[in-house]
Design an enzyme around this catalytic site. Structure first.
Site, PDB file in Angstrom:
ATOM      1  N   ASN A 136      -4.919  12.795   0.664  1.00 47.28           N
ATOM      2  CA  ASN A 136      -4.101  11.861   1.439  1.00 47.28           C
ATOM      3  C   ASN A 136      -5.020  11.121   2.409  1.00 47.28           C
ATOM      4  O   ASN A 136      -6.231  11.361   2.452  1.00 47.28           O
ATOM      5  CB  ASN A 136      -2.980  12.623   2.169  1.00 47.28           C
ATOM      6  CG  ASN A 136      -1.934  11.698   2.766  1.00 47.28           C
ATOM      7  OD1 ASN A 136      -1.435  10.798   2.086  1.00 47.28           O
ATOM      8  ND2 ASN A 136      -1.609  11.876   4.025  1.00 47.28           N
ATOM      9  N   LYS A 137      -4.438  10.259   3.198  1.00 48.59           N
ATOM     10  CA  LYS A 137      -5.195   9.409   4.125  1.00 48.59           C
ATOM     11  C   LYS A 137      -6.207  10.215   4.944  1.00 48.59           C
ATOM     12  O   LYS A 137      -5.900  11.321   5.396  1.00 48.59           O
ATOM     13  CB  LYS A 137      -4.202   8.675   5.032  1.00 48.59           C
ATOM     14  CG  LYS A 137      -4.788   7.717   6.047  1.00 48.59           C
ATOM     15  CD  LYS A 137      -5.702   6.692   5.447  1.00 48.59           C
ATOM     16  CE  LYS A 137      -5.089   5.881   4.335  1.00 48.59           C
ATOM     17  NZ  LYS A 137      -6.070   5.039   3.611  1.00 48.59           N
TER      18      LYS A 137
ATOM     19  N   ARG B 263       0.868  -1.175   0.000  1.00 48.56           N
ATOM     20  CA  ARG B 263       0.000   0.000   0.000  1.00 48.56           C
ATOM     21  C   ARG B 263       0.902   1.221   0.000  1.00 48.56           C
ATOM     22  O   ARG B 263       2.122   1.116   0.073  1.00 48.56           O
ATOM     23  CB  ARG B 263      -1.024  -0.004   1.146  1.00 48.56           C
ATOM     24  CG  ARG B 263      -0.653  -0.688   2.409  1.00 48.56           C
ATOM     25  CD  ARG B 263       0.461  -0.046   3.173  1.00 48.56           C
ATOM     26  NE  ARG B 263       0.219   1.370   3.390  1.00 48.56           N
ATOM     27  CZ  ARG B 263       1.113   2.283   3.620  1.00 48.56           C
ATOM     28  NH1 ARG B 263       2.407   1.960   3.662  1.00 48.56           N
ATOM     29  NH2 ARG B 263       0.818   3.540   3.811  1.00 48.56           N
ATOM     30  N   GLY B 264       0.251   2.402  -0.065  1.00 48.48           N
ATOM     31  CA  GLY B 264       1.040   3.623  -0.213  1.00 48.48           C
ATOM     32  C   GLY B 264       1.206   3.899  -1.704  1.00 48.48           C
ATOM     33  O   GLY B 264       1.493   2.989  -2.503  1.00 48.48           O
ATOM     34  N   ALA B 265       1.009   5.170  -2.072  1.00 50.46           N
ATOM     35  CA  ALA B 265       0.898   5.508  -3.491  1.00 50.46           C
ATOM     36  C   ALA B 265       2.078   5.024  -4.360  1.00 50.46           C
ATOM     37  O   ALA B 265       1.864   4.349  -5.379  1.00 50.46           O
ATOM     38  CB  ALA B 265       0.691   7.016  -3.621  1.00 50.46           C
TER      39      ALA B 265
ATOM     40  N   ARG C 189      -7.299  -0.091  -6.887  1.00 51.27           N
ATOM     41  CA  ARG C 189      -7.566   0.986  -5.915  1.00 51.27           C
ATOM     42  C   ARG C 189      -7.734   2.299  -6.696  1.00 51.27           C
ATOM     43  O   ARG C 189      -6.973   2.561  -7.621  1.00 51.27           O
ATOM     44  CB  ARG C 189      -6.438   1.105  -4.869  1.00 51.27           C
ATOM     45  CG  ARG C 189      -6.328  -0.144  -3.979  1.00 51.27           C
ATOM     46  CD  ARG C 189      -5.456   0.092  -2.772  1.00 51.27           C
ATOM     47  NE  ARG C 189      -6.058   1.018  -1.819  1.00 51.27           N
ATOM     48  CZ  ARG C 189      -5.407   1.537  -0.785  1.00 51.27           C
ATOM     49  NH1 ARG C 189      -4.140   1.231  -0.580  1.00 51.27           N
ATOM     50  NH2 ARG C 189      -6.004   2.369   0.046  1.00 51.27           N
TER      51      ARG C 189
ATOM     52  N   GLN D 117      -2.025   2.557  10.007  1.00 45.75           N
ATOM     53  CA  GLN D 117      -0.734   2.533   9.294  1.00 45.75           C
ATOM     54  C   GLN D 117       0.357   3.273  10.059  1.00 45.75           C
ATOM     55  O   GLN D 117       1.535   2.967   9.931  1.00 45.75           O
ATOM     56  CB  GLN D 117      -0.885   3.165   7.900  1.00 45.75           C
ATOM     57  CG  GLN D 117      -1.678   2.344   6.895  1.00 45.75           C
ATOM     58  CD  GLN D 117      -3.125   2.780   6.844  1.00 45.75           C
ATOM     59  OE1 GLN D 117      -3.692   3.187   7.857  1.00 45.75           O
ATOM     60  NE2 GLN D 117      -3.742   2.685   5.680  1.00 45.75           N
TER      61      GLN D 117
ATOM     62  N   ASP E 250      -1.559  10.986  -2.039  1.00 43.96           N
ATOM     63  CA  ASP E 250      -1.940   9.975  -3.028  1.00 43.96           C
ATOM     64  C   ASP E 250      -2.255  10.609  -4.372  1.00 43.96           C
ATOM     65  O   ASP E 250      -2.194   9.952  -5.401  1.00 43.96           O
ATOM     66  CB  ASP E 250      -3.141   9.171  -2.535  1.00 43.96           C
ATOM     67  CG  ASP E 250      -2.703   8.187  -1.477  1.00 43.96           C
ATOM     68  OD1 ASP E 250      -2.527   8.598  -0.317  1.00 43.96           O
ATOM     69  OD2 ASP E 250      -2.493   7.013  -1.822  1.00 43.96           O
TER      70      ASP E 250
HETATM   71  O1  MRU Z   1      -4.460   3.376   2.200  1.00 38.72           O
HETATM   72  P1  MRU Z   1      -2.971   3.515   2.111  1.00 38.72           P
HETATM   73  O2  MRU Z   1      -2.248   2.905   3.255  1.00 38.72           O
HETATM   74  O3  MRU Z   1      -2.458   3.057   0.766  1.00 38.72           O
HETATM   75  O4  MRU Z   1      -2.741   5.073   2.190  1.00 38.72           O
HETATM   76  C1  MRU Z   1      -1.444   5.576   2.110  1.00 38.72           C
HETATM   77  C2  MRU Z   1      -1.382   7.008   2.363  1.00 38.72           C
HETATM   78  O5  MRU Z   1      -2.371   7.686   2.552  1.00 38.72           O
HETATM   79  C3  MRU Z   1      -0.053   7.650   2.274  1.00 38.72           C
HETATM   80  O6  MRU Z   1       0.021   8.754   3.118  1.00 38.72           O
HETATM   81  C4  MRU Z   1       0.104   8.092   0.823  1.00 38.72           C
HETATM   82  O7  MRU Z   1       0.117   6.994  -0.046  1.00 38.72           O
HETATM   83  C5  MRU Z   1       1.234   8.948   0.633  1.00 38.72           C
HETATM   84  S1  MRU Z   1       2.739   8.140   0.651  1.00 38.72           S
HETATM   85  C6  MRU Z   1       3.406   8.692  -0.786  1.00 38.72           C
END
Ligand code: MRU
Length: 363
Positions: A254-255, A53-55, A90, A203, A244
């Site tokens: 973002n999250k 996970r994470g962009a 996603r 996370q 993201d």
């Molecule tokens: O749902 P996730 O864990 O994939 O979300 C990740 C985030 O929100 C991060 O902060 C985001 O990807 C930025 S990291 C480059």
């Protein structure tokens, strides 16, 4: 970054050349388990179920997933199918589309017989590029830390608040929001990180805390609602989060919960920075609030929490009364006006279209 002293990336091709290997992030922080991905479906599942996970890491995994698909069938139809399957995993992080479109553009003109090999090379290139971008983010953000440290009593730590995991684990290596933190720490600047636990999937508590611990960076995990209080009492010098999807006008998705941190930072005069590598900038969008697709995830992530029991086993428990309904929007949008600056691999700029275009004139 280091896992128990060993330099490790989050995704890598296996030495026998038949698969890629990932760290299963759903098992952290209690178990460090790696998983082999040998097919398109396994790669798509890993993204959808958030083993990765994470962009940036979503994009990198999709690139490898395309390679896995093309090994058995490299026709135009198979390429289109694999692209669509991975793109549907996603919706919010634009890095997914960025990586897939880049792969497709490079592979389409090639004869089918050359596509799998070319895909493997390009997936590796995307990963190496991610590492280089994140190193550059670290270098670009370091002066922010140096300036704050210079204003503080000698040895007093720079206190950073971060949300979710925009760390090493969200990328191939170094992370985005954490890259300047690691750069400052490695340069001998005293830092301390307030880690938002980041419900519902935690996370921050599970991943950011784990990776900061592994790299020896002082940190404290806080509940998501503590940030405003800490800012009111002068205990946060700056906020750095990831993104993201950043629009061409500087709105940042973002999250979920990031927006509330930006509001609190604004109210308390705390600088709010976003680490925004260029693959997470969506140049086609202007108004983030209306145009960015926000992922709605299962309410089960709200109703159930995973943790370790005293006997060491990892278990999932239900925390809601039977019959209550849970909603789970996974991301929110912070308007550009609340963002002090974007930290990109080409330098730090104000969050607006004109400044972004100065750094990326080719866009
Ligand atoms: O749902 P996730 O864990 O994939 O979300 C990740 C985030 O929100 C991060 O902060 C985001 O990807 C930025 S990291 C480059």
């Amino acid at each position: 970054m280091n896992v128990q002293g060993h330099p490790t990336r989050t995704i890598w091709p296996t030495t026998d050349g038949t698969a890629v290997e990932i760290i299963d992030q759903t098992r952290l922080p209690h178990e460090f388990v790696t998983v082999r991905l040998a097919t398109l479906d396994e790669a798509a599942h890993a993204i959808r179920a958030m083993l990765v996970r994470g962009a940036p890491l979503i994009g990198a995994t999709a690139a490898w997933g395309l390679w896995l698909a093309l090994r058995s069938d490299a026709t135009d139809a198979a390429l289109a199918r694999a692209h669509a399957t991975l793109l549907a995993t996603r919706p919010t992080a634009v890095n997914l589309r960025w990586a897939l479109d880049r792969m497709r553009a490079r592979l389409t003109p090639l004869p089918a017989g050359q596509r799998a090999t070319a895909a493997r090379h390009l997936a590796a290139e995307i990963c190496d590029e991610d590492v280089a971008i994140n190193r550059a983010l670290g270098a670009a953000g370091l002066p922010l830390f140096q300036a704050i440290a210079a204003r503080k009593p000698a040895g007093a730590p720079v206190n950073i608040l971060t949300h979710c995991n925009a760390g090493w684990l969200c990328s191939v290596d170094y992370g985005t929001a954490t890259a300047p933190i690691y750069a400052a720490h490695d340069a001998g600047i005293a830092v301390h990180v307030w880690v938002d636990e980041t419900r519902p999937r935690n996370q921050g508590a599970s991943l950011t805390a784990w990776e900061l611990l592994n790299h020896g960076v002082p940190h404290t995990v806080i509940v998501d609602n503590a940030g405003g209080h800490l800012m009111q009492h002068g205990r946060v010098d700056l906020v750095i989060v990831g993104t993201d999807r950043t629009t061409a006008h500087g709105d940042v998705c973002n999250k979920i919960g990031t927006y509330l941190k930006a509001l609190a930072a604004h109210d308390n005069g705390v600088p709010f920075y976003v680490a925004a590598p260029s693959p997470s900038i969506d140049w086609t969008l202007g108004d983030g609030l209306r145009e960015i697709p926000i992922e709605e995830r299962s309410g089960r992530e709200v109703s159930h929490v995973q943790g370790r029991l005293p006997d060491g086993t990892v278990a999932t428990v239900d925390i809601l009364p039977a019959g209550s309904v849970a909603a789970n929007p996974a991301f929110d949008v912070t308007p550009a006006r609340l963002v002090t600056g974007l930290i990109t691999e080409r330098g730090v700029c104000a969050a607006n279209a004109a400044e972004l275009r100065k750094l990326f004139p080719e866009r």
